[in-house]
Design an enzyme around this catalytic site. Structure first.
Site, PDB file in Angstrom:
ATOM      1  N   LYS A 171      12.838   0.293 -11.532  1.00 51.64           N
ATOM      2  CA  LYS A 171      11.794  -1.071 -11.539  1.00 51.64           C
ATOM      3  C   LYS A 171      12.871  -2.192 -10.722  1.00 51.64           C
ATOM      4  O   LYS A 171      14.904  -1.810 -11.476  1.00 51.64           O
ATOM      5  CB  LYS A 171      10.972  -0.842 -12.952  1.00 51.64           C
ATOM      6  CG  LYS A 171      10.848  -2.182 -13.042  1.00 51.64           C
ATOM      7  CD  LYS A 171       9.852  -2.160 -14.125  1.00 51.64           C
ATOM      8  CE  LYS A 171       9.528  -3.969 -14.698  1.00 51.64           C
ATOM      9  NZ  LYS A 171       8.710  -4.225 -13.827  1.00 51.64           N
TER      10      LYS A 171
ATOM     11  N   PHE B 171      -2.481  -4.614 -16.045  1.00 49.31           N
ATOM     12  CA  PHE B 171      -3.547  -3.846 -16.568  1.00 49.31           C
ATOM     13  C   PHE B 171      -4.213  -3.129 -17.209  1.00 49.31           C
ATOM     14  O   PHE B 171      -5.312  -2.636 -16.832  1.00 49.31           O
ATOM     15  CB  PHE B 171      -3.965  -3.664 -15.050  1.00 49.31           C
ATOM     16  CG  PHE B 171      -3.602  -4.981 -13.871  1.00 49.31           C
ATOM     17  CD1 PHE B 171      -5.242  -5.637 -13.808  1.00 49.31           C
ATOM     18  CD2 PHE B 171      -2.885  -5.248 -12.864  1.00 49.31           C
ATOM     19  CE1 PHE B 171      -4.972  -7.434 -12.597  1.00 49.31           C
ATOM     20  CE2 PHE B 171      -2.933  -6.554 -12.246  1.00 49.31           C
ATOM     21  CZ  PHE B 171      -3.822  -7.145 -12.119  1.00 49.31           C
TER      22      PHE B 171
ATOM     23  N   HIS C 291      11.578   0.877 -18.843  1.00 47.58           N
ATOM     24  CA  HIS C 291      10.397   1.978 -17.074  1.00 47.58           C
ATOM     25  C   HIS C 291      11.549   2.955 -16.450  1.00 47.58           C
ATOM     26  O   HIS C 291      12.480   2.959 -17.060  1.00 47.58           O
ATOM     27  CB  HIS C 291      10.340   0.129 -16.320  1.00 47.58           C
ATOM     28  CG  HIS C 291       9.241  -0.639 -16.662  1.00 47.58           C
ATOM     29  ND1 HIS C 291       9.285  -1.139 -17.821  1.00 47.58           N
ATOM     30  CD2 HIS C 291       7.826  -0.342 -16.980  1.00 47.58           C
ATOM     31  CE1 HIS C 291       7.985  -1.539 -18.586  1.00 47.58           C
ATOM     32  NE2 HIS C 291       7.274  -1.520 -17.107  1.00 47.58           N
TER      33      HIS C 291
ATOM     34  N   ALA D  59       0.791  -0.880   0.199  1.00 52.13           N
ATOM     35  CA  ALA D  59      -0.354  -0.077   0.005  1.00 52.13           C
ATOM     36  C   ALA D  59       0.937   1.244  -0.003  1.00 52.13           C
ATOM     37  O   ALA D  59       0.214   2.359  -0.327  1.00 52.13           O
ATOM     38  CB  ALA D  59      -0.659   0.179   1.161  1.00 52.13           C
TER      39      ALA D  59
ATOM     40  N   GLY E 169       3.780   1.836  -1.630  1.00 52.89           N
ATOM     41  CA  GLY E 169       4.044   1.375  -2.220  1.00 52.89           C
ATOM     42  C   GLY E 169       3.760   2.585  -4.270  1.00 52.89           C
ATOM     43  O   GLY E 169       2.286   3.010  -4.034  1.00 52.89           O
TER      44      GLY E 169
HETATM   45  N1  LIG Z   1       0.507  -5.749 -13.717  1.00 58.12           N
HETATM   46  C1  LIG Z   1       0.948  -4.845 -13.569  1.00 58.12           C
HETATM   47  O1  LIG Z   1      -0.710  -3.585 -14.197  1.00 58.12           O
HETATM   48  C2  LIG Z   1       1.842  -3.418 -12.734  1.00 58.12           C
HETATM   49  C3  LIG Z   1       2.806  -4.134 -11.832  1.00 58.12           C
HETATM   50  N2  LIG Z   1       3.980  -3.943 -11.315  1.00 58.12           N
HETATM   51  C4  LIG Z   1       4.187  -4.042 -11.367  1.00 58.12           C
HETATM   52  O2  LIG Z   1       4.046  -4.206  -9.460  1.00 58.12           O
HETATM   53  C5  LIG Z   1       5.282  -4.519  -8.328  1.00 58.12           C
HETATM   54  C6  LIG Z   1       4.796  -2.916  -7.514  1.00 58.12           C
HETATM   55  O3  LIG Z   1       5.685  -2.285  -8.181  1.00 58.12           O
HETATM   56  P1  LIG Z   1       5.662  -0.593  -7.442  1.00 58.12           P
HETATM   57  O4  LIG Z   1       4.333  -0.317  -6.893  1.00 58.12           O
HETATM   58  O5  LIG Z   1       6.179   0.437  -8.358  1.00 58.12           O
HETATM   59  O6  LIG Z   1       6.389  -1.067  -6.851  1.00 58.12           O
HETATM   60  P2  LIG Z   1       7.260  -0.214  -5.116  1.00 58.12           P
HETATM   61  O7  LIG Z   1       8.570  -0.742  -4.690  1.00 58.12           O
HETATM   62  O8  LIG Z   1       6.326   1.046  -5.027  1.00 58.12           O
HETATM   63  O9  LIG Z   1       6.330  -0.636  -3.858  1.00 58.12           O
HETATM   64  C7  LIG Z   1       6.029  -2.029  -3.815  1.00 58.12           C
HETATM   65  C8  LIG Z   1       6.064  -1.955  -2.051  1.00 58.12           C
HETATM   66  O10 LIG Z   1       5.842  -3.157  -1.820  1.00 58.12           O
HETATM   67  C9  LIG Z   1       6.072  -3.397  -0.420  1.00 58.12           C
HETATM   68  N3  LIG Z   1       6.273  -4.743   0.091  1.00 58.12           N
HETATM   69  C10 LIG Z   1       7.021  -5.418   0.189  1.00 58.12           C
HETATM   70  N4  LIG Z   1       7.239  -6.483   0.897  1.00 58.12           N
HETATM   71  C11 LIG Z   1       5.721  -6.110   1.244  1.00 58.12           C
HETATM   72  C12 LIG Z   1       5.590  -7.419   2.041  1.00 58.12           C
HETATM   73  N5  LIG Z   1       5.778  -8.253   2.325  1.00 58.12           N
HETATM   74  N6  LIG Z   1       4.053  -7.194   2.350  1.00 58.12           N
HETATM   75  C13 LIG Z   1       3.394  -5.601   2.455  1.00 58.12           C
HETATM   76  N7  LIG Z   1       4.483  -5.025   0.986  1.00 58.12           N
HETATM   77  C14 LIG Z   1       5.390  -4.636   1.098  1.00 58.12           C
HETATM   78  C15 LIG Z   1       7.563  -2.202  -0.938  1.00 58.12           C
HETATM   79  O11 LIG Z   1       7.574  -2.394   0.601  1.00 58.12           O
HETATM   80  P3  LIG Z   1       9.364  -1.134   1.288  1.00 58.12           P
HETATM   81  O12 LIG Z   1       9.756  -0.395  -0.612  1.00 58.12           O
HETATM   82  O13 LIG Z   1       9.487  -1.211   2.539  1.00 58.12           O
HETATM   83  O14 LIG Z   1      10.522  -2.256   0.521  1.00 58.12           O
HETATM   84  C16 LIG Z   1       7.220  -1.109  -1.211  1.00 58.12           C
HETATM   85  O15 LIG Z   1       5.950  -0.474  -0.478  1.00 58.12           O
HETATM   86  C17 LIG Z   1       6.573  -4.704  -9.206  1.00 58.12           C
HETATM   87  O16 LIG Z   1       6.556  -6.376  -9.240  1.00 58.12           O
HETATM   88  C18 LIG Z   1       5.993  -4.176 -10.493  1.00 58.12           C
HETATM   89  O17 LIG Z   1       6.830  -4.774 -11.641  1.00 58.12           O
HETATM   90  C19 LIG Z   1       4.031  -2.743 -11.716  1.00 58.12           C
HETATM   91  C20 LIG Z   1       3.126  -1.395 -12.793  1.00 58.12           C
HETATM   92  C21 LIG Z   1       1.703  -2.040 -12.386  1.00 58.12           C
HETATM   93  O1  LIG Z   2       7.367  -1.838 -12.639  1.00 59.14           O
HETATM   94  C1  LIG Z   2       6.338  -1.294 -13.770  1.00 59.14           C
HETATM   95  O2  LIG Z   2       6.496   0.032 -13.269  1.00 59.14           O
HETATM   96  C2  LIG Z   2       5.623  -1.919 -14.373  1.00 59.14           C
HETATM   97  N1  LIG Z   2       5.664  -3.189 -14.611  1.00 59.14           N
HETATM   98  C3  LIG Z   2       4.501  -4.008 -15.079  1.00 59.14           C
HETATM   99  C4  LIG Z   2       5.869  -4.903 -15.572  1.00 59.14           C
HETATM  100  O3  LIG Z   2       7.046  -5.543 -15.361  1.00 59.14           O
HETATM  101  O4  LIG Z   2       5.258  -5.193 -16.925  1.00 59.14           O
HETATM  102  C5  LIG Z   2       3.820  -3.369 -16.010  1.00 59.14           C
HETATM  103  C6  LIG Z   2       4.169  -1.742 -16.352  1.00 59.14           C
HETATM  104  O5  LIG Z   2       4.869  -1.982 -17.429  1.00 59.14           O
HETATM  105  C7  LIG Z   2       4.640  -1.127 -15.612  1.00 59.14           C
END
Ligand SMILES: NC(=O)C1=CN([C@@H]2O[C@H](COP(=O)(O)OP(=O)(O)OC[C@H]3O[C@@H](n4cnc5c(N)ncnc54)[C@H](OP(=O)(O)O)[C@@H]3O)[C@@H](O)[C@H]2O)C=CC1
Ligand SMILES: O=C(O)C1=N[C@H](C(=O)O)C[C@H](O)C1
Length: 265
Positions: free
Chosen positions: A156, A122, A152, A13, A15
Site C-alpha cells: 500500500k 466499498f 494494510h 485492471a 492491479g
Molecule cells: N475503496 C476501496 O474499497 C478500496 C480502495 N483501494 C484503493 O484502490 C487503489 C488501487 O489499489 P490496488 O488495486 O491495491 O493497487 P495496485 O497498485 O495493485 O493497482 C493499481 C493499478 O493501477 C494502475 N495504474 C496506474 N496508473 C494508471 C493509469 N494512468 N491508467 C490505468 N491504470 C493505471 C497500476 O499500474 P502500474 O502498477 O503499472 O503502475 C496498477 O496496476 C488504491 O488507491 C487503494 O487504496 C483498494 C482496495 C479497496
Molecule cells: O489499499 C488497500 O488495499 C485498501 N485501501 C483502502 C483505503 O485506503 O482505505 C480500502 C481498504 O482498506 C483497502
C-alpha cells in the site's frame, strides 16, 4: 431493480483490485466488462486480462462504450479518468485513495456533468462502522480520547488509509470538529501530554493484510474499541460493482456509499 445489462470499463485492471473486479464481474449476468485499462507503461498492454480475456489497453477512449467506468488506480489517473468520463458522459465509480485537494477538485468539476461516486471503502461493514463511530464520538463527548489504528499489506502506497481518514472525519463530526484542525498524524520524541481536542492516527504495514481499522475511544475507567477487519478483497470489488449498477442512470452529482446503503443523500 432493473435487469438491463450494464457495461463497465475498469481502470487499473491489472492491479490487485482490477484483477478482483474482473473476477467478480465474470460471475454477474447483469453486468459486462467492456474495457480493461492499464497504465501507459504497463507490460500488460495487448495481453488478455481476467476470465473475460479482455485485451488490456492504456487508451482511455476504450471506455467510450461503457455505461460506468470503475477506477482503482492512482490519484493522478483517477482525476484524469474523471475528466475524460465527464467529457464522454459516462458515470464513474472510484475507490482510489490518497487524493489531494486538487484531485478532489477535478472530481467535483466532473460531477457537474456525470454521476460520480468516490468511496474510500466499498465494504458494507466499514460504512456501518462510520455511523457507529460518529455516534460513539458524540456520545462520549470529550470524556473519551479518540485514536485510529489501521493495518494494510506492505504494497500500500498511501497512509493513513482512505478509510482511516473517513473514520476520522466521522469521529470529528461527532464532536463538531474539523479533522484537519485536530488530527495528529504521528508522534515521536518529547511530544508533551495529549490534547483533549485531538484525533491520533497509527499505521501498520505488513505482508498481505487486506485491511483492518480500529477506532479507540479511551475514557477514564473504560475503553470502547470499534473494529472492522477485511479478510477478502472481494468485498471491495463486489461493493464497487454494486455501486456501478446503482449509479448508472442517476443525475449528475457526487454520491457516497452511504447514499446507496442508507439512502440519506
Ligand atoms: N475503496 C476501496 O474499497 C478500496 C480502495 N483501494 C484503493 O484502490 C487503489 C488501487 O489499489 P490496488 O488495486 O491495491 O493497487 P495496485 O497498485 O495493485 O493497482 C493499481 C493499478 O493501477 C494502475 N495504474 C496506474 N496508473 C494508471 C493509469 N494512468 N491508467 C490505468 N491504470 C493505471 C497500476 O499500474 P502500474 O502498477 O503499472 O503502475 C496498477 O496496476 C488504491 O488507491 C487503494 O487504496 C483498494 C482496495 C479497496
Ligand atoms: O489499499 C488497500 O488495499 C485498501 N485501501 C483502502 C483505503 O485506503 O482505505 C480500502 C481498504 O482498506 C483497502
Amino acid at each position: 431493480m432493473s435487469t438491463e445489462i450494464i457495461h463497465v470499463a475498469i481502470v487499473g485492471a491489472a492491479g490487485r483490485m482490477g484483477t478482483q473486479l474482473l473476477q467478480e464481474a465474470a460471475d454477474l449476468e447483469s453486468l459486462k466488462v467492456s474495457a480493461a485499462i492499464v497504465a501507459p507503461e504497463s507490460t500488460h498492454i495487448g495481453q488478455p486480462l481476467g476470465p473475460q480475456g479482455l485485451i488490456a489497453t492504456s487508451d482511455l477512449s476504450a471506455i467510450a462504450n461503457a455505461d460506468v467506468v470503475i477506477d482503482f488506480s492512482s490519484p493522478d489517473s483517477c482525476a484524469q479518468v474523471a475528466e475524460y468520463a465527464a467529457g464522454a458522459g459516462i458515470a464513474m465509480v472510484s475507490g482510489t485513495t490518497g487524493l489531494s485537494a486538487a484531485h478532489h477538485q477535478a472530481l467535483d468539476v466532473a460531477s457537474g456533468s456525470i454521476p460520480l461516486m468516490l468511496a474510500a471503502n466499498f465494504s458494507v461493514g466499514v460504512n456501518l462502522l462510520e455511523h457507529l463511530v460518529e455516534l460513539a464520538s458524540r456520545g462520549f463527548g470529550t470524556d473519551a480520547d479518540i485514536e485510529i489504528f489501521e493495518a494494510h499489506h506492505r504494497r500500500k502506497v498511501d497512509a493513513p488509509s482512505g478509510t482511516a481518514l473517513m473514520l476520522g472525519r466521522a469521529a470529528a463530526r461527532g464532536r463538531d470538529w474539523e479533522l484537519d484542525e485536530v488530527a495528529t498524524w504521528a508522534r515521536e520524541g518529547h511530544t508533551g501530554p495529549r490534547d483533549d481536542d485531538e484525533i491520533g492516527f497509527q499505521v501498520l504495514r505488513g505482508a498481505d493484510i487486506v485491511g483492518e481499522h480500529t477506532v479507540y475511544l479511551c475514557a477514564a475507567g473504560e475503553r470502547l474499541e470499534l473494529t472492522h477487519r477485511a479478510t477478502d478483497r472481494a468485498i471491495f470489488a463486489r461493493g464497487a460493482l454494486r455501486a456501478a449498477r446503482w449509479l448508472a442512470g442517476k443525475p449528475a452529482g457526487r454520491y457516497q456509499m452511504r447514499d446507496l446503503l442508507f439512502g440519506d443523500a
